[in-house]
Design a protein around this motif. Structure first.
Motif, short mmCIF file in Angstrom:
data_model
loop_
_atom_site.label_atom_id
_atom_site.label_comp_id
_atom_site.label_asym_id
_atom_site.label_seq_id
_atom_site.Cartn_x
_atom_site.Cartn_y
_atom_site.Cartn_z
N GLY A 1 -2.05 -13.88 -11.21
CA GLY A 1 -0.73 -13.47 -11.67
C GLY A 1 -0.59 -11.97 -11.88
N THR A 2 -1.67 -11.22 -11.70
CA THR A 2 -1.58 -9.78 -11.99
C THR A 2 -1.74 -8.95 -10.73
OG1 THR A 2 -3.91 -9.91 -12.56
CG2 THR A 2 -2.36 -9.77 -14.39
N LEU A 3 -1.19 -7.75 -10.81
CA LEU A 3 -1.36 -6.81 -9.72
C LEU A 3 -2.47 -5.85 -10.10
CD1 LEU A 3 2.18 -5.76 -8.47
CD2 LEU A 3 0.39 -6.95 -7.20
N LEU A 4 -3.37 -5.66 -9.19
CA LEU A 4 -4.50 -4.78 -9.43
C LEU A 4 -4.33 -3.55 -8.58
CD1 LEU A 4 -7.30 -4.98 -10.93
CD2 LEU A 4 -8.25 -5.56 -8.70
N ARG A 5 -4.36 -2.38 -9.23
CA ARG A 5 -4.17 -1.15 -8.46
C ARG A 5 -5.53 -0.59 -8.05
NH1 ARG A 5 0.27 3.38 -8.74
NH2 ARG A 5 1.25 1.71 -7.55
N VAL A 6 -5.61 -0.20 -6.81
CA VAL A 6 -6.86 0.34 -6.28
C VAL A 6 -6.55 1.71 -5.69
CG1 VAL A 6 -8.78 -0.04 -4.68
CG2 VAL A 6 -7.54 -2.01 -5.65
N GLN B 1 -5.28 9.90 0.57
CA GLN B 1 -5.82 8.59 0.21
C GLN B 1 -4.68 7.58 0.18
OE1 GLN B 1 -6.18 7.59 -3.91
NE2 GLN B 1 -6.00 9.72 -4.54
N GLN B 2 -5.05 6.32 0.02
CA GLN B 2 -4.03 5.29 -0.15
C GLN B 2 -4.18 4.65 -1.53
OE1 GLN B 2 -3.06 2.51 3.15
NE2 GLN B 2 -4.93 3.34 4.04
N LEU B 3 -3.06 4.22 -2.07
CA LEU B 3 -3.11 3.38 -3.26
C LEU B 3 -2.77 1.97 -2.82
CD1 LEU B 3 -1.09 5.46 -5.90
CD2 LEU B 3 -3.56 5.36 -5.59
N LEU B 4 -3.55 1.02 -3.28
CA LEU B 4 -3.27 -0.37 -2.93
C LEU B 4 -2.87 -1.14 -4.17
CD1 LEU B 4 -6.34 -1.22 -0.64
CD2 LEU B 4 -4.17 -0.13 0.00
N ASP B 5 -1.93 -2.06 -3.99
CA ASP B 5 -1.62 -3.01 -5.04
C ASP B 5 -2.07 -4.37 -4.54
OD1 ASP B 5 -0.50 -1.87 -7.37
OD2 ASP B 5 1.22 -1.23 -6.15
N SER C 1 0.85 -1.18 0.00
CA SER C 1 0.00 0.00 0.00
C SER C 1 0.89 1.23 0.00
CB SER C 1 -0.92 -0.01 1.22
OG SER C 1 -0.14 -0.08 2.40
N GLU C 2 0.42 2.28 -0.66
CA GLU C 2 1.17 3.53 -0.72
C GLU C 2 0.33 4.63 -0.10
OE1 GLU C 2 3.56 3.78 -4.73
OE2 GLU C 2 1.65 2.80 -5.04
#
Lengths: 365, 307
Positions: free
Chosen positions: A324-329, A315-319, A309-310
């Motif tokens: 197999g894939t990374l989903l950005r939220v 707000q936060q960005l989540l990976d 998480s960033e």
């Protein structure tokens, strides 16, 4: 004031094709942004309109007159360059006057025009200075002034804000928008920054590898990207793409990938039914993925593992790892404490999902 | 490796002869030797000689103070012929070759068929040794066998004794110098032209500037720094020209085309008065130092304005 029409315009440098079959009709007083990654041909297209590059094929018309063989000075255009291209050894006043003096405009009128433009841009106190004594933002204002004094039919902008730092860039962007209200001249604006294109352009042309990918209003491009490239290029943070497969079983249409199987409904199901059995790319914007979707009955829910998480403060960005894939939220409450490795329940609305052909990248639907 | 704070705080003592310094000294040693023995020593010897009675056939070497300086500075030949000759030569040669070089550079800066060939041809004079060029030109203007007179007589005009008259001889010398140095100007100015940024010219094309206005208001001011360097180098260089003049006219007829360097040479090695020649050379050196300072001052302001 004039409309600009490009018909089948192409540009080759020997065997290298820079621009291919570019078609666009720009209405009088319209502000069109050309956007794309570097080397996509947007600047070349602009320079062909300006007359700084020869047109290999096709027709460019300004105000109903074909200008293919006209030198730049006879096209009645003005251009702002990325590095300002001011005449360094002339005062700001002389920089503004140069184009008018070339056209033998009477000095009294030149003075009046300079005053008008300088007032509009707030550069009156700088008129006697030399460009090297000015900051980047001031220099770009002078470059704008050089265009304003001439009252041309068309303004051409070639990445005018790229040499400015981020803060100044957003400030100048606003100023350009303000200026636009008072001087509604037909404009073509080239940029590689999708934010600039979105905020300034009334219509946006997305280009890639010399080809127009999509033309439309900012909201059009954002909501209905024509292909995977446009979907990924417009919007920030960039759209998530997940390789998936469509399966139809009876009335149900399923979209499945490793760690995810969603039953589609209504319109989405109807459009995807004919692609049953095919590989597709599913796209969803980080803003459109929600954490533990509280409300909404038609939300599609699925599980994913938090990878990182960033924290951005607001707000936060989540990976989130999904197979197999990374989903950005994005848009996650900054106060929420989430440990890496947590299993998250994510949700998205079907109408926010985009589907693209796995091979061609074209939007399905 | 850990470094204590005390060590960091301690000012580093510049060691005069560390390994690095010794190596650097070693590298400049050969050049320093050459400079000392072939430049500084002769200059000092010459300076010393200029204050003494030092003729080559009877070098008494007695101290005579400024006698030779007074002689040179009151010599009509020096004041009324040599000095004006030198200054006119310097001004005209530099000005004309700058102008021609600029034209050539402007032409070569355009794209056209055969540009590479033309460029090579125009640069040929740079590859000719000045003495060789001077001998060629001396023969061309020879009053009996010269190709110039032959050509004139072929069209019914009478040939001239070019090198036997002061002003025609001077003109021939000037022409030779200009011919030799124009390509040098052209080459440097072309490099300058090609390094100019493209955008202001594009902006000017959109601004509707005529080719003349582009040249006058963009090219020329932007090229000033290069021009200034060229002028400074060549002006100082022209002041000490020797080879061309010596080969074409040897300062003649009747010492009327002598430049300052020929004058010093003649005094020292023709009149065998080493002291007087040295005094002339010292005066010349003083003039050129002052002149160089003035040139730099003026040109610097010129560049400053153009910025």
């Amino acid at each position: 004031m004039a409309e600009v029409v490009l018909k089948g315009v192409g540009k080759c440098y020997g065997p290298v094709v820079a621009v291919r079959d570019f078609n666009l009709a720009i209405a009088d007083q319209e502000f069109v942004a050309l956007v794309g990654p570097s080397g996509c041909g947007k600047s070349t297209t602009l320079r062909m309109v300006a007359g700084l590059e020869e047109i290999t094929s096709g027709v460019v018309a300004i105000g109903g007159r074909v200008v293919n063989d006209l030198p730049p000075k006879d096209r009645d255009i003005a251009m702002v360059f990325q590095n300002y291209a001011l005449y360094q050894h002339m005062s700001v006043r002389d920089n503004l006057a140069f184009g008018l003096r070339n056209r033998k405009v009477p000095e009294s009128e030149i003075a009046a025009q300079i005053l008008r433009a300088a007032k509009m841009l707030g550069i009156e106190p700088l008129l006697e200075r030399h460009p090297r004594q000015l900051s980047g933002g001031q220099q770009q204002r002078v470059a704008l002034g050089r265009c304003l004094v001439r009252n041309p039919k068309v303004f051409l902008f070639d990445e005018p804000l790229s040499n400015l730092d981020a803060q100044l860039r957003s400030q100048m962007r606003l100023e350009l928008k303000e200026l636009r209200k008072r001087v509604p001249t037909t404009s073509i604006y080239v940029t590689h920054d999708q934010v600039e294109a979105m905020t300034l352009g009334e219509r946006i042309v997305v280009m890639k590898d010399g080809l127009v990918q999509q033309v439309g209003s900012p909201l059009d491009l954002y909501r209905r990207p024509a292909n995977r490239f446009v979907a990924g290029f417009i919007g920030s943070p960039a759209m998530n793409f997940i390789d998936a497969r469509v399966a139809a079983a009876g009335d149900d249409v399923m979209i499945a990938t490793e760690g995810l199987s969603l039953r589609l409904t209504d319109k989405v199901a109807a459009t995807l039914r004919k692609h049953a059995g095919n590989a597709v790319v599913m796209g969803v914007r980080p803003q459109h993925v929600m954490l533990d979707g509280a409300g909404g009955g038609n939300l599609l829910r699925f599980q994913a593992t938090l990878s990182t998480s960033e924290q951005l403060g607001d707000q936060q960005l989540l990976d989130a790892r999904l197979g197999g894939t990374l989903l950005r939220v994005s848009g996650i409450d900054a106060a929420l404490k989430l440990a890496d490795g947590t299993m998250l329940t994510l949700a998205m609305a079907p109408e926010n999902m985009h589907f693209f052909d796995a091979v061609s990248g074209a939007a399905l639907g | 490796m850990t470094i204590s704070e005390a060590e960091l705080d301690r000012p580093r003592k510049p060691s005069l002869f560390g390994e690095r310094q010794r190596f650097m000294l070693l590298l400049i040693l050969p050049a320093a030797f050459g400079l000392a023995f072939f430049q500084i020593l002769p200059i000092l010897t010459g300076a010393n000689a200029s204050f003494r009675d030092w003729s080559l056939h009877d070098p008494k070497m007695t101290w005579v103070g400024l006698k030779h300086y007074f002689y040179v500075l009151s010599d009509d030949g020096f004041l009324k012929v040599v000095l004006p000759n030198t200054l006119v030569f310097m001004a005209v040669s530099v000005a004309v070759s700058l102008l021609l070089g600029l034209c050539l550079a402007a032409i070569l800066n355009r794209k056209f068929a055969g540009r590479a060939v033309l460029q090579t041809i125009l640069l040929l004079p740079l590859m000719v040794a000045p003495v060789v060029a001077a001998i060629m030109i001396r023969w061309m203007f020879n009053d009996q066998f010269g190709v110039v007179n032959a050509a004139l007589e072929a069209v019914g005009l009478s040939g001239q004794p070019w090198l036997a008259q002061r002003w025609s001889a001077f003109a021939v010398i000037l022409m030779a110098d200009i011919w030799l140095w124009t390509p040098w100007f052209a080459l440097l100015l072309l490099a300058g032209l090609q390094s100019l940024p493209r955008e202001p010219f594009e902006a000017a094309a959109i601004d509707g500037a005529s080719p003349w206005r582009v040249f006058r208001f963009l090219t020329l001011p932007m090229l000033r720094p290069v021009m200034v360097v060229c002028i400074a180098i060549r002006a100082i260089d022209a002041f000490r020209t020797f080879d061309i003049v010596w080969t074409i006219s040897a300062g003649g007829p009747a010492r009327s085309t002598e430049l300052f360097s020929i004058y010093a040479y003649n005094e020292a090695f023709q009149a065998m008065n080493f002291a007087r020649g040295s005094a002339a050379a010292m005066i010349g050196a003083a003039i050129i130092v002052v002149l160089a300072m003035v040139i730099f001052r003026v040109l610097n302001r010129w560049v400053e304005v153009s910025k």
